[in-house]
Design an enzyme around this catalytic site. Structure first.
Site, short mmCIF file in Angstrom:
data_model
loop_
_atom_site.label_atom_id
_atom_site.label_comp_id
_atom_site.label_asym_id
_atom_site.label_seq_id
_atom_site.Cartn_x
_atom_site.Cartn_y
_atom_site.Cartn_z
N GLY A 1 0.80 -1.22 0.00
CA GLY A 1 0.00 0.00 0.00
C GLY A 1 0.84 1.27 0.00
O GLY A 1 2.05 1.24 -0.21
N LYS B 1 -7.85 2.18 16.01
CA LYS B 1 -6.47 2.62 16.31
C LYS B 1 -6.27 2.66 17.82
O LYS B 1 -5.25 2.21 18.34
CB LYS B 1 -6.19 3.99 15.68
CG LYS B 1 -6.16 3.99 14.16
CD LYS B 1 -5.00 3.15 13.61
CE LYS B 1 -4.97 3.07 12.11
NZ LYS B 1 -4.09 2.03 11.58
N SER C 1 -6.33 -6.04 -1.01
CA SER C 1 -7.76 -5.70 -0.96
C SER C 1 -7.99 -4.24 -1.31
O SER C 1 -9.07 -3.86 -1.71
CB SER C 1 -8.34 -6.00 0.42
OG SER C 1 -7.77 -5.13 1.38
N TYR D 1 -13.16 3.64 12.69
CA TYR D 1 -11.77 3.57 12.23
C TYR D 1 -10.84 4.07 13.35
O TYR D 1 -9.87 3.40 13.73
CB TYR D 1 -11.58 4.42 10.97
CG TYR D 1 -10.13 4.76 10.69
CD1 TYR D 1 -9.27 3.82 10.17
CD2 TYR D 1 -9.63 6.03 11.01
CE1 TYR D 1 -7.93 4.12 9.96
CE2 TYR D 1 -8.29 6.34 10.81
CZ TYR D 1 -7.45 5.38 10.28
OH TYR D 1 -6.13 5.68 10.09
N SER E 1 -2.35 6.60 14.73
CA SER E 1 -2.78 7.82 14.06
C SER E 1 -3.01 8.94 15.06
O SER E 1 -3.44 8.70 16.20
CB SER E 1 -4.10 7.52 13.33
OG SER E 1 -4.70 8.70 12.88
N PHE F 1 0.63 11.96 11.74
CA PHE F 1 -0.26 13.09 11.50
C PHE F 1 -0.80 12.94 10.07
O PHE F 1 -1.34 11.90 9.77
CB PHE F 1 0.46 14.41 11.89
CG PHE F 1 0.44 14.51 13.40
CD1 PHE F 1 1.21 13.64 14.18
CD2 PHE F 1 -0.45 15.34 14.05
CE1 PHE F 1 1.11 13.63 15.59
CE2 PHE F 1 -0.54 15.36 15.44
CZ PHE F 1 0.24 14.50 16.21
N ASN F 2 -0.66 13.87 9.17
CA ASN F 2 -1.28 13.68 7.84
C ASN F 2 -0.22 13.35 6.78
O ASN F 2 0.42 14.26 6.25
CB ASN F 2 -2.05 14.93 7.43
CG ASN F 2 -3.33 15.11 8.20
OD1 ASN F 2 -3.32 15.14 9.43
ND2 ASN F 2 -4.45 15.20 7.51
N ASP G 1 -3.99 -12.90 3.78
CA ASP G 1 -4.88 -12.05 4.58
C ASP G 1 -4.49 -12.25 6.04
O ASP G 1 -4.54 -13.39 6.53
CB ASP G 1 -6.33 -12.48 4.32
CG ASP G 1 -7.32 -11.53 4.99
OD1 ASP G 1 -6.92 -10.83 5.95
OD2 ASP G 1 -8.48 -11.50 4.54
N ASN H 1 -10.92 10.79 -0.41
CA ASN H 1 -11.43 11.44 0.80
C ASN H 1 -10.43 12.47 1.29
O ASN H 1 -10.80 13.45 1.92
CB ASN H 1 -11.60 10.40 1.93
CG ASN H 1 -12.68 9.40 1.60
OD1 ASN H 1 -13.79 9.79 1.25
ND2 ASN H 1 -12.36 8.12 1.69
C1 WQD Z 1 -7.37 17.36 5.76
C2 WQD Z 1 -8.04 18.72 5.76
C3 WQD Z 1 -10.44 18.64 5.61
C4 WQD Z 1 -10.69 16.99 1.58
C5 WQD Z 1 -7.77 11.71 7.91
C6 WQD Z 1 -8.08 10.70 8.97
C7 WQD Z 1 -6.85 10.36 9.74
C8 WQD Z 1 -5.76 9.87 8.83
C9 WQD Z 1 -5.55 10.80 7.68
C10 WQD Z 1 -5.84 7.82 7.51
C11 WQD Z 1 -9.30 18.77 6.62
C12 WQD Z 1 -9.84 19.31 4.39
C13 WQD Z 1 -10.22 17.47 2.79
C14 WQD Z 1 -11.36 17.87 0.69
C15 WQD Z 1 -11.02 19.67 2.26
N1 WQD Z 1 -6.07 8.54 8.48
N2 WQD Z 1 -10.38 18.79 3.12
N3 WQD Z 1 -11.49 19.18 1.07
O1 WQD Z 1 -9.32 14.38 8.04
O2 WQD Z 1 -7.12 15.39 8.78
O3 WQD Z 1 -7.32 12.94 8.51
O4 WQD Z 1 -6.78 11.19 7.06
O5 WQD Z 1 -5.77 6.99 6.90
O6 WQD Z 1 -7.15 9.43 10.67
O7 WQD Z 1 -9.06 11.23 9.83
O8 WQD Z 1 -7.27 14.34 6.50
O9 WQD Z 1 -6.86 14.80 4.11
O10 WQD Z 1 -9.19 14.10 4.83
O11 WQD Z 1 -8.33 16.37 5.46
O12 WQD Z 1 -11.17 20.87 2.55
O13 WQD Z 1 -11.81 17.49 -0.38
O14 WQD Z 1 -8.48 19.00 4.43
O15 WQD Z 1 -11.60 19.30 6.01
O16 WQD Z 1 -9.35 20.03 7.20
P1 WQD Z 1 -7.85 14.33 8.01
P2 WQD Z 1 -7.92 14.84 5.14
#
Ligand code: WQD
Length: 356
Positions: A12, A156, A36, A152, A127, A195-196, A61, A215
């Site tokens: 992945g 964690k 998957s 989800y 996370s 974090f992100n 798996d 997403n």
């Molecule tokens: C970041 C910012 C949105 C999409 C999630 C999970 C976390 C981790 C990473 C993963 C936010 C904004 C987003 C869009 C936007 N897990 N946004 N328009 O929500 O911080 O974290 O992903 O596997 O557990 O919760 O990350 O990238 O979705 O969003 O404005 O089309 O971008 O509102 O402020 P998030 P994200």
């Protein structure tokens, strides 16, 4: 002799970047993945980047205990990095049982096999979501966890607790203590709270491959820039932040991968201070959605079609890491700038589109 690391979910997004860094740091790697949520694109990219054509790949798996057990019998494993899990927050709300079953059973199996094969070092992919909404920023590893806002996130939190309890319960396991069951051994654990994670490998041979409509913010940005999506919606511009949009700690995927190598080294070289440790993996730098969008446009010289939209349910206003502990204990620090990372994300999107 080289140490060997089992990487579950190694085909992945994060797993493939970690596999590259492990191999480049001199580890042997076994990749286990049930494919998957991905295909072999990134695994093939890993082979190209490392020039290694013989990386063992096991299509299993991790919810199948016998399959995991067989892997531990077949290979001498010095450490496991467990990525194999579902990760879509929204889907987990709609299908909680699917998430609890997959994410918990697979981890239980990894831990059971680790314990049953003489003990092992286990690195769990956690996370920042475990911190939830907080006014005290940045968050340290001591900051209290908030109740999870999605199944989800709950997997964690529960997995962290399962790891902590398993480490505690197995600490005394050894041949003399468990006479007659001498294959059982201690499990030691590290949880990394990401974090992100964003961006791609500088080679543009591996990166994030979201299925369907993304997403997460950065794949949505790159897909909009390339014309696959019409317009990016920025969810909320009325948050109590400097520019009204949410703030996050965006961590470069290669930097993140290197944190895993540092954590594995700490475990296999016997340098842990406690048998279960937790580290934040972030930059310590808050970046707003708008700042990220502007930086993307500037560094890549592209115009992004975006609009402000209502807040997204479940989003926290702001979160960023205090990465001091990882720096002190792991000797690890994020080094890539947000601009470099956003350039790599764009290079990967163009690679996917066959334009690079
Ligand atoms: C970041 C910012 C949105 C999409 C999630 C999970 C976390 C981790 C990473 C993963 C936010 C904004 C987003 C869009 C936007 N897990 N946004 N328009 O929500 O911080 O974290 O992903 O596997 O557990 O919760 O990350 O990238 O979705 O969003 O404005 O089309 O971008 O509102 O402020 P998030 P994200």
């Amino acid at each position: 002799m080289k140490k060997r690391v089992l990487v579950s979910g190694g085909a992945g997004y994060i797993g493939s970047h970690v596999t590259v860094e492990l191999i480049q740091a001199g580890y042997d790697v076994v990749v286990a993945d049930n494919l998957s949520n991905c295909d072999l694109t990134c695994f093939e990219g890993v082979k190209k980047i490392t020039g290694k054509d013989d990386i063992p790949f096991e299509k299993i798996d991790c919810c199948d205990y016998d399959a995991v057990d067989r892997l531990f019998s077949e290979f001498r494993i010095d450490a496991v990095i467990h990525f194999a899990a579902f990760k879509a927050v929204g889907e987990s709300v709609a299908e909680p049982l699917k998430y609890y079953r997959n994410n918990l059973v697979s981890f239980l199996n990894i831990l059971d096999a680790s314990k049953n094969h003489g003990g092992c070092n286990v690195l769990f992919s956690s996370s920042a979501t475990v911190y939830g909404e907080t006014d005290v920023l940045p968050v340290t590893e001591q900051s209290p966890r908030q109740p999870a806002t999605s199944p989800y996130g709950n997997t964690k939190q529960i997995s962290e607790d399962i790891l902590r309890d398993t480490v505690k319960a197995t600490a005394a396991y050894g041949a003399e203590v468990m006479a007659g069951m001498d294959r059982q051994g201690p499990v030691k654990g590290i949880a990394l709270r990401y974090f992100n994670p964003i961006g791609a490998h500088p080679s543009a041979l591996i990166g994030e491959l979201p299925r369907g409509v993304p997403n997460n913010l950065v794949p949505y940005i790159t897909q909009t820039a390339i014309g696959k999506r019409e317009c990016l919606s920025i969810f909320g511009n009325d948050y109590p932040t400097p520019d009204g949009t949410c703030q996050r700690d965006y961590i470069d995927i290669v930097d993140l991968a290197k944190a895993h190598v540092a954590a594995v080294a700490r475990m296999v070289e016997g340098k842990m201070k406690k048998d279960y440790e937790i580290f934040n993996v972030g930059t310590g730098r808050p970046v707003s959605v708008l700042e990220l969008v502007n930086a993307f446009e500037k560094v890549n010289g592209v115009k992004l079609n975006y609009k402000f939209a209502p807040r997204r349910a479940g989003d926290v206003t702001a979160i960023w890491a205090d990465p001091t502990l990882a720096e002190k204990e792991l000797g690890w620090k994020a080094v890539r700038t947000v601009e470099e990372t956003l350039a790599s994300a764009w290079a990967w999107e163009k690679h996917l589109a066959g334009k690079a």
